[in-house]
Design a protein around this motif. Structure first.
Motif, PDB file in Angstrom:
ATOM      1  N   ASN A  80       0.533  -0.435   0.067  1.00 21.09           N
ATOM      2  CA  ASN A  80       0.628   0.310  -0.207  1.00 21.09           C
ATOM      3  C   ASN A  80       0.670   1.435  -0.320  1.00 21.09           C
ATOM      4  O   ASN A  80       0.652   2.407   0.349  1.00 21.09           O
ATOM      5  CB  ASN A  80      -1.179   0.328   1.394  1.00 21.09           C
ATOM      6  CG  ASN A  80      -2.001  -0.755   0.693  1.00 21.09           C
ATOM      7  OD1 ASN A  80      -3.282  -0.397   0.116  1.00 21.09           O
ATOM      8  ND2 ASN A  80      -1.773  -2.103   1.521  1.00 21.09           N
ATOM      9  N   TYR A  81       2.090   0.872  -0.619  1.00 26.68           N
ATOM     10  CA  TYR A  81       3.108   2.269  -0.289  1.00 26.68           C
ATOM     11  C   TYR A  81       3.567   2.673  -1.533  1.00 26.68           C
ATOM     12  O   TYR A  81       3.326   3.534  -1.671  1.00 26.68           O
ATOM     13  CB  TYR A  81       4.472   2.238   1.226  1.00 26.68           C
ATOM     14  CG  TYR A  81       4.790   2.924   0.955  1.00 26.68           C
ATOM     15  CD1 TYR A  81       4.247   4.415   2.020  1.00 26.68           C
ATOM     16  CD2 TYR A  81       6.221   3.110   0.587  1.00 26.68           C
ATOM     17  CE1 TYR A  81       5.532   5.521   1.763  1.00 26.68           C
ATOM     18  CE2 TYR A  81       7.539   4.240   0.560  1.00 26.68           C
ATOM     19  CZ  TYR A  81       6.741   5.466   1.161  1.00 26.68           C
ATOM     20  OH  TYR A  81       7.619   6.437   0.994  1.00 26.68           O
ATOM     21  N   LYS A  82       3.637   1.041  -2.385  1.00 24.32           N
ATOM     22  CA  LYS A  82       4.357   1.236  -3.317  1.00 24.32           C
ATOM     23  C   LYS A  82       3.950   2.900  -3.946  1.00 24.32           C
ATOM     24  O   LYS A  82       4.987   2.913  -5.871  1.00 24.32           O
ATOM     25  CB  LYS A  82       4.424   0.247  -4.878  1.00 24.32           C
ATOM     26  CG  LYS A  82       6.095  -0.796  -3.831  1.00 24.32           C
ATOM     27  CD  LYS A  82       5.746  -1.776  -4.953  1.00 24.32           C
ATOM     28  CE  LYS A  82       3.968  -2.688  -5.781  1.00 24.32           C
ATOM     29  NZ  LYS A  82       4.089  -3.617  -5.839  1.00 24.32           N
ATOM     30  N   ILE A  84       4.493   5.102  -4.547  1.00 25.40           N
ATOM     31  CA  ILE A  84       5.147   5.869  -3.783  1.00 25.40           C
ATOM     32  C   ILE A  84       5.852   6.754  -5.343  1.00 25.40           C
ATOM     33  O   ILE A  84       5.774   7.505  -5.900  1.00 25.40           O
ATOM     34  CB  ILE A  84       5.751   6.753  -3.165  1.00 25.40           C
ATOM     35  CG1 ILE A  84       5.917   7.947  -3.058  1.00 25.40           C
ATOM     36  CG2 ILE A  84       6.793   5.800  -3.461  1.00 25.40           C
ATOM     37  CD1 ILE A  84       6.776   8.405  -1.792  1.00 25.40           C
ATOM     38  N   GLN A  85       5.171   5.309  -6.420  1.00 23.88           N
ATOM     39  CA  GLN A  85       6.484   4.818  -7.223  1.00 23.88           C
ATOM     40  C   GLN A  85       5.428   5.300  -8.439  1.00 23.88           C
ATOM     41  O   GLN A  85       3.908   4.969  -8.330  1.00 23.88           O
ATOM     42  CB  GLN A  85       7.191   3.966  -7.724  1.00 23.88           C
ATOM     43  CG  GLN A  85       8.773   3.753  -6.670  1.00 23.88           C
ATOM     44  CD  GLN A  85       8.829   2.366  -6.796  1.00 23.88           C
ATOM     45  OE1 GLN A  85       8.591   1.225  -6.713  1.00 23.88           O
ATOM     46  NE2 GLN A  85      10.585   1.539  -6.547  1.00 23.88           N
ATOM     47  N   ASN A 154      11.544  15.485  -3.183  1.00 18.53           N
ATOM     48  CA  ASN A 154      11.174  14.241  -2.368  1.00 18.53           C
ATOM     49  C   ASN A 154       9.654  15.044  -3.200  1.00 18.53           C
ATOM     50  O   ASN A 154       8.764  15.706  -3.187  1.00 18.53           O
ATOM     51  CB  ASN A 154      10.660  14.083  -1.130  1.00 18.53           C
ATOM     52  CG  ASN A 154      11.866  13.664  -0.495  1.00 18.53           C
ATOM     53  OD1 ASN A 154      13.004  13.146  -1.161  1.00 18.53           O
ATOM     54  ND2 ASN A 154      12.601  14.224   0.333  1.00 18.53           N
TER      55      ASN A 154
ATOM     56  N   SER B 312      11.525  10.556   5.102  1.00 14.84           N
ATOM     57  CA  SER B 312      12.803  11.672   5.033  1.00 14.84           C
ATOM     58  C   SER B 312      13.394  12.041   3.113  1.00 14.84           C
ATOM     59  O   SER B 312      13.885  12.979   3.136  1.00 14.84           O
ATOM     60  CB  SER B 312      13.709  11.405   5.334  1.00 14.84           C
ATOM     61  OG  SER B 312      13.492  11.766   6.752  1.00 14.84           O
ATOM     62  N   GLY B 313      12.972  11.005   3.092  1.00 11.15           N
ATOM     63  CA  GLY B 313      13.280  10.690   1.449  1.00 11.15           C
ATOM     64  C   GLY B 313      14.495  10.278   1.543  1.00 11.15           C
ATOM     65  O   GLY B 313      15.318  10.185   1.543  1.00 11.15           O
ATOM     66  N   GLN B 316      13.575   4.319  -2.174  1.00  9.81           N
ATOM     67  CA  GLN B 316      12.734   2.685  -2.285  1.00  9.81           C
ATOM     68  C   GLN B 316      13.054   1.160  -1.816  1.00  9.81           C
ATOM     69  O   GLN B 316      12.746   0.398  -0.690  1.00  9.81           O
ATOM     70  CB  GLN B 316      12.232   2.343  -3.454  1.00  9.81           C
ATOM     71  CG  GLN B 316      11.405   4.035  -4.365  1.00  9.81           C
ATOM     72  CD  GLN B 316       9.906   3.955  -3.202  1.00  9.81           C
ATOM     73  OE1 GLN B 316      10.341   5.023  -2.089  1.00  9.81           O
ATOM     74  NE2 GLN B 316       8.760   2.888  -3.714  1.00  9.81           N
ATOM     75  N   LEU B 378       5.366   0.389   6.277  1.00 13.04           N
ATOM     76  CA  LEU B 378       5.120   1.748   5.521  1.00 13.04           C
ATOM     77  C   LEU B 378       4.038   2.992   5.246  1.00 13.04           C
ATOM     78  O   LEU B 378       4.355   4.035   5.767  1.00 13.04           O
ATOM     79  CB  LEU B 378       5.886   1.461   4.368  1.00 13.04           C
ATOM     80  CG  LEU B 378       8.104   1.313   4.169  1.00 13.04           C
ATOM     81  CD1 LEU B 378       7.585   0.454   2.901  1.00 13.04           C
ATOM     82  CD2 LEU B 378       7.674   2.301   4.251  1.00 13.04           C
ATOM     83  N   ALA B 379       3.128   2.082   4.587  1.00 16.09           N
ATOM     84  CA  ALA B 379       1.751   2.832   4.145  1.00 16.09           C
ATOM     85  C   ALA B 379       1.703   3.371   5.622  1.00 16.09           C
ATOM     86  O   ALA B 379       0.792   4.828   5.544  1.00 16.09           O
ATOM     87  CB  ALA B 379       1.047   2.015   3.916  1.00 16.09           C
ATOM     88  N   VAL B 380       1.377   2.931   6.458  1.00 14.62           N
ATOM     89  CA  VAL B 380       0.607   3.146   8.139  1.00 14.62           C
ATOM     90  C   VAL B 380       1.963   4.398   8.454  1.00 14.62           C
ATOM     91  O   VAL B 380       1.565   5.445   9.248  1.00 14.62           O
ATOM     92  CB  VAL B 380      -0.094   2.225   8.577  1.00 14.62           C
ATOM     93  CG1 VAL B 380      -0.418   2.888  10.140  1.00 14.62           C
ATOM     94  CG2 VAL B 380      -0.208   1.056   8.050  1.00 14.62           C
ATOM     95  N   VAL B 382       3.656   6.628   7.045  1.00 18.19           N
ATOM     96  CA  VAL B 382       3.463   7.613   6.649  1.00 18.19           C
ATOM     97  C   VAL B 382       2.086   8.808   7.529  1.00 18.19           C
ATOM     98  O   VAL B 382       2.685   9.749   7.683  1.00 18.19           O
ATOM     99  CB  VAL B 382       3.080   7.632   5.189  1.00 18.19           C
ATOM    100  CG1 VAL B 382       2.777   9.419   4.424  1.00 18.19           C
ATOM    101  CG2 VAL B 382       4.225   6.739   3.851  1.00 18.19           C
TER     102      VAL B 382
END
Ligand SMILES: [Cu+2]
Lengths: 308, 542
Positions: A80-82, A84-85, A154, B312-313, B316, B378-380, B382
């Protein structure tokens, strides 16, 4: 309740729910056994301890099963994060600049704005950076956050899928104005957005066009992070009633009283170290030398004049 | 203070005639027990200050609209609160106080390997702590960067970051020396027959901690020096304008500060691992698994720092790798929890205050752990990163975890350290009040954070008001709980009833010597013939 107003929100909420429920179940089991054993094997009922052997099988079970569970959590979090790409090709790009203490949104046509206005249902890519220290760009209703780091851009993308107005906050501590580094994301139908997008830079809300531009400037340059226009002091003195008032300042360590005329205000903006307003901390007001032109300053003063 | 040392005829480490009177007999002592107590005095004084600051900050948020404290004051307060709690209280807490006092006794040694170095570490620690105080009143005044000293803000701010960073540098140095001391002690000074797997698990946890202290602390030391260099000489390595990268600072900072979390929690786990067998009268379940999980935590814990930087950047790849490792490091902690609970099975359990504190620890730490998993995803992450969610999580782990384990350990070893017993019912009451207050204070923070309340803010949007209010009420319950607990202990220090050498029926070495322990711990170094925690006919009950 927190709205879910982007294409990302549902997925994020799902992962959260999964981990929360697993957590409640496991902590529930642990707590249950803690209490259950304490009662069942209490000294009063069970004066002699049993001899219990270590069990390799059990150790393996409660190592392997949790590994399985956390791997599922990891996978869900990653999946659920990917997003971003792979920014969609048709995404609209907005440049986001964090500065002490306001956000600046710059659109493809050069339009600058203090609020983030977006069309509903269209993918947007935000290129986030900072002009000074690190900030955290955060829209809770969209479940997005990205730090604004000086010297780095970013990017994140998302689709706002509900119209409305949503808070934008700063999450990385960035100095005295951190708590008030707020803005709004305004999501409107595409037609409304297009009108807004193409209209002239500043809406003349006031008769005096210079003052109107001045009002825009103090928001754009983050003065309102420290100065109010309604008479209440914030980090710095309010602008209300400032013009032509008598002010006690400390110059070279000596107290004196001055009149807040054009020259004084200009000096305050370009070289704030010269006159320190009594009762306010030194070294806080940044110098805007090189950032504001003479015309900008005249317009700001024109606006300050209107605040009686 | 009169002390009962007649049972064995040896002289107590507290005895004034034998050890000398006055403050010099303390601050020049190389006795690990006295040094442990010296640490305790400094730590708890600072703890009291930091608690008051925390309480004040809560109170200041009673209403949105920044009416009570100015931004400048609030920003200084949260920084001081964090710096004291993390660097002066939690990191040294268990190792430097209980570890110093009990590590040599638990492994059958007369002292640590380098007693003088041990005293020197305390001095460095005190100088660091004093400089931290001095930094408040000199230069540009109290720092306002948060305990994380993030650049470029920490370079830019006019406040006294230079001195404050230097004080943290010194404290880190002291912690590293303690680590070296403990590791050497464990390698060289175990009693005859005490093989590695016959060592009590508290010693194991200090061993794992020691390695983290030695390996990770130099990183933060250098990082802080870089900040100081940046501020004083303009040699600024993290400046993007000259090819630097502010994120490099974050990498270096968390490369230490994440393992530091394990410096905080591993000894806490060690303490409760000592307590559970004593009050269930059974060997710990899964001794080997618990010992190995400490090492696994120390190892994996060193590889997860990036999870502080998901927004932070980073690349991946770095993100998913750090996320994955973060989930993995949760497993050994889980293994410990399961083994602790399993150790109760079939026991003969006495619900004495130390065990009740341990239960509170297990519960609160588990919540801390699970909210950590939420952040690891990761998703959470954020959504919750840098919000009140993190504030809630870190208090569950450090306060609910480490501090509650420290309290458990103090209640467990108090009769051993001082030969006196506190009022047990008051201790139970204090725990109950603290437990209620703690959850009322910190649980709402998870909700607030999820809904978007940023941390380190002296003001907030009106929709966060209810959550803030509940949390503030929690602080009004938690602080009285702490006061009850400390009053009870301090009262017992002076007026407590004398207690026999082994009031809990424990079987590790500390319970085989008199209370308070003799100066040299053992008249004769014991010979170890079995694993620890063997209860049975020979286990003496008094
Ligand atoms: Cu900011």
């Amino acid at each position: 309740m927190l709205p879910d107003a982007s294409n990302i929100a549902k997925g994020v909420d799902g992962v959260l729910l999964f981990i929360v429920i697993t957590g409640i179940v496991i902590i529930g089991i642990v707590t249950f056994f803690m209490i259950f054993f304490s009662v069942t094997y209490n000294k009063r009922r069970h004066p002699e301890p049993d001899s219990v052997q270590d069990s390799t099988v059990l150790e393996i079970v409660w190592t392997v099963v949790p590994i399985g569970i956390v791997l599922v959590m990891f996978y869900l979090g990653w999946k659920n994060y990917k997003f971003i790409q792979g920014v969609p090709k048709n995404a609209m790009t907005v440049r986001v600049t964090g500065r002490q203490w306001s956000w600046l949104f710059t659109y493809a046509n050069g339009k600058n704005s203090g609020i983030l206005e977006l069309p509903v249902g269209k993918p947007v890519k935000l290129d986030i950076t900072s002009a000074d220290v690190i900030h955290g760009f955060f829209i809770p209703a969209f479940r997005i956050k990205q730090d604004a780091v000086p010297g780095v851009v970013n990017s994140i993308w998302f689709i706002p899928d509900k119209t409305g107005t949503y808070e934008i906050l700063c999450t990385v501590y960035c100095g005295i104005g951190h708590a008030h580094m707020l803005s709004k994301a305004v999501i409107v139908p595409e037609a409304d957005f297009d009108t807004w997008y193409n209209e002239k830079q500043q809406v003349p809300v006031q008769a005096n066009a210079a003052a109107a531009r001045g009002e825009g400037l103090i928001k754009q340059y983050g003065c309102t992070g420290c100065h109010t226009v309604d008479g209440s002091p914030l980090v710095g003195p309010t602008y209300k009633g400032l013009y032509n008032s008598r002010i006690t300042v400390i110059t070279n360590g000596k107290e004196r009283t001055v009149t807040a005329d054009d020259a004084y205000i200009k000096l305050c903006i370009l070289d704030p170290g010269v006159n320190l307003v009594k009762g306010f901390p030194p070294h806080v007001m940044p110098s805007f030398k090189g950032r504001l032109t003479g015309r900008d300053i005249r317009e700001i003063i024109a606006y300050v004049k209107t605040l009686k | 203070m009169e002390h009962n040392t007649k049972d064995t005829g040896s002289v107590s480490y507290l005895d004034k005639t034998a050890n000398g009177r006055g403050i010099l007999a303390w601050i020049l002592s190389t006795d690990h027990k006295r040094i442990g107590l010296l640490y305790a005095m400094v730590m708890f004084s600072f703890f009291a200050v930091a608690v008051s600051i925390g309480f004040t900050m809560r109170l200041a948020l009673i209403e949105p609209g920044h009416k009570i404290l100015s931004a400048r004051t609030y920003d200084a307060l949260f920084t001081i609160h964090g710096v004291i709690m993390i660097f002066i209280f939690i990191i040294p807490s268990i190792p430097a106080f209980l570890g110093n006092f009990f590590l040599p006794i638990l492994i059958g040694a007369k002292d640590v390997a380098f007693p003088r170095l041990n005293l020197l570490s305390w001095y460095i620690f005190v100088i660091g702590a004093v400089l931290a105080v001095v930094s408040l009143f000199t230069g540009g005044g109290p720092i306002d960067t948060g305990w994380t000293f993030y650049v470029p803000y920490s370079i830019q701010t006019g406040t006294n970051v230079t001195l404050a960073a230097f004080s943290v540098f010194l404290i880190g140095f002291s912690s590293m020396l303690t680590g070296i001391n403990f590791i050497t002690t464990i390698h060289r000074y175990r009693a005859p027959g005490m093989k590695w797997f016959r060592m009590p698990l508290f010693a194991w946890s200090l061993y794992a901690t020691g390695w983290v202290q030695i390996l990770a602390t130099p990183v933060i030391a250098i990082t802080l020096l870089l900040i100081i260099a940046g501020r004083m000489f303009g040699i600024y390595l993290f400046d993007p304008a000259s090819g630097g990268d502010p994120l490099l600072y974050q990498h270096l900072f968390w490369m230490y500060s994440h393992p530091a979390v394990y410096i905080m929690i591993l000894p806490a786990m060690g303490v409760v691992t000592e307590i559970i067998p004593t009050f269930s009268k059974k060997p710990i379940f899964g001794y080997t698994a618990i010992a190995m999980s400490s090492l696994a935590i120390a190892f994996f814990g060193s590889l997860v720092w990036g999870h502080h930087m998901f927004t932070s950047g980073m690349s991946q790849t770095a993100k998913w790798l750090f996320s994955l490792l973060t989930f993995i490091v949760a497993v050994p902690s889980g293994v410990k929890v399961f083994n602790w609970v399993a150790s109760l099975y079939g026991g003969s359990i006495e619900l004495e205050p130390p065990l009740l504190f341990t239960f509170a620890f297990i519960f609160l730490f588990s919540i801390g752990g699970f909210t950590g998993l939420i952040q690891g995803a990761l998703a959470v992450d954020v959504q919750v990163h840098d919000t009140y969610f993190i504030v809630g999580h870190l208090h569950y782990v450090m306060f609910g975890g480490t501090a509650f384990a420290l309290f458990a350990g103090i209640h467990y070893w108090f009769p051993k350290m001082f030969g006196k017993m506190y009022n047990k019912n008051v201790a139970r009451l204090a725990l109950l009040v603290m437990f209620i207050g703690f959850n009322t204070l910190y649980f709402p923070m998870f909700v607030l954070g999820w809904e978007g309340m940023p941390r380190r803010s002296y003001d907030y949007l009106p929709q966060f008001h209810t959550g803030q209010l509940i949390s503030i009420v929690g602080s009004w319950i938690l602080v009285p709980g702490l006061i009850i607990m400390f009053t009870n202990l301090i009262y017992a220090l002076f007026k407590g009833e004398k207690t026999p050498a082994n009031p809990w029926g424990g079987v590790t070495l500390e319970w085989k010597i008199s209370s308070p322990p003799p100066r040299e711990n053992f008249e004769e170094i014991p010979v170890i013939t079995s694993r620890p925690y063997v209860f049975g006919a020979e286990a003496e009950h008094e």
